[in-house]
Design an enzyme around this catalytic site. Structure first.
Site, PDB file in Angstrom:
ATOM      1  N   ASP A 189      10.921  -8.867   2.545  1.00  0.00           N
ATOM      2  CA  ASP A 189       9.730  -8.300   4.016  1.00  0.00           C
ATOM      3  C   ASP A 189       9.456  -8.647   5.537  1.00  0.00           C
ATOM      4  O   ASP A 189      10.724  -8.644   6.211  1.00  0.00           O
ATOM      5  CB  ASP A 189       8.810  -7.754   4.087  1.00  0.00           C
ATOM      6  CG  ASP A 189       7.609  -8.697   3.569  1.00  0.00           C
ATOM      7  OD1 ASP A 189       7.827  -9.529   2.785  1.00  0.00           O
ATOM      8  OD2 ASP A 189       6.334  -7.842   3.743  1.00  0.00           O
ATOM      9  N   THR A 246       1.037  -0.919  -0.446  1.00  0.00           N
ATOM     10  CA  THR A 246      -0.189   0.454   0.079  1.00  0.00           C
ATOM     11  C   THR A 246       0.983   1.227   0.480  1.00  0.00           C
ATOM     12  O   THR A 246       0.032   2.726  -0.521  1.00  0.00           O
ATOM     13  CB  THR A 246      -0.976   0.245   1.601  1.00  0.00           C
ATOM     14  OG1 THR A 246      -0.220   0.156   2.256  1.00  0.00           O
ATOM     15  CG2 THR A 246      -2.040  -0.909   1.174  1.00  0.00           C
TER      16      THR A 246
END
Length: 248
Positions: free
Chosen positions: A102, A11
């Site tokens: 990540d 996002t």
């Protein structure tokens, strides 16, 4: 040498300069959906960056846009990749490509900051759970939809169910609260069960580290938890110190 770290998530793009002492400078963040996304990022960067260290989990088209934008400012772009072992961390996955970068960088940052066993929980588009023992061995993890994604998925299939609103409670007496309680409760239960399983495996409870944009709303349910902001960027700082990045 001027070096920056860039965390390109689902996002937002989060980024910060890397300091000489290995830490991060002021962290900036711009949502992909912003109409002036590229202009805002470009205006916030210095004219020239020697090395950009990038962690990317975004779709290919968006990643290409961002890398093209960075190439106008950066002499070299280094893409972080999950490694079988690095900086004291040994991952559980037989195929490193299957562990999101990540999550890997979060493990690197966690290991750099504590030598204790840690259950690392990320709350973003998904809820991710990873167990790292005191020796740096990764025991694997779990992935589930985040409360936000659950709400959005329910709303997409049943538009009369709102995608936002409501408050967590043990037993809700209206639909909005019931949705909030059910979706948040699923994430809470996942983490609590993971803590029990980790304690059984290790013989003692691990530390609980929580990060990600959705973490603050769940944190009150885990009084023992430590909120660790910008963990992927901090992991990129560890990655950068190893100088094992792959040039784009």
């Amino acid at each position: 040498m001027t070096r920056w770290a860039f965390d390109l998530g689902n996002t937002r793009l989060k980024y910060a300069p890397l300091l000489d002492d290995g830490g991060l400078g002021r962290v900036l963040a711009v949502a992909h959906a912003d109409a002036d996304f590229e202009a805002r990022v470009a205006q916030s960067l210095p004219p020239r960056i020697d090395v950009a260290h990038v962690a990317n989990v975004a779709p290919p088209a968006l990643a290409a846009r961002v890398l093209q934008l960075l190439s106008r400012h950066c002499t070299r772009i280094s893409l972080a990749r999950t490694q079988p072992a690095l900086a004291g961390v040994r991952i559980a996955y037989a195929d490193p490509r299957r562990l999101g970068v990540d999550r890997f960088l979060g493990l690197l940052a966690t290991r750099a900051e504590t030598q204790g066993a840690t259950l690392l929980v990320g709350v973003g588009t998904a809820v991710t759970v990873d167990l790292l023992d005191a020796s740096g061995r990764h025991h694997g993890g779990r992935i589930a939809p985040s409360p936000t994604l659950m709400r959005e998925a329910l709303h997409a299939r049943a538009p009369h169910l709102p995608a936002r609103g409501g408050h967590y409670t043990a037993f809700a007496s209206d639909t909005d609260d019931a949705l909030a309680s059910g979706c948040e409760g699923a994430a809470i239960a996942l983490v609590e069960q993971s803590l029990r399983d980790a304690t059984a495996l290790l013989g003692q409870p691990p530390l609980l580290y929580v990060h990600g944009g959705g973490a603050p709303s769940l944190l009150p349910h885990w009084p023992q938890a430590r909120l660790v902001p910008n963990l992927v960027l901090r992991g990129l700082a560890v990655w950068a110190r190893t100088e094992t990045g792959v040039d784009a």
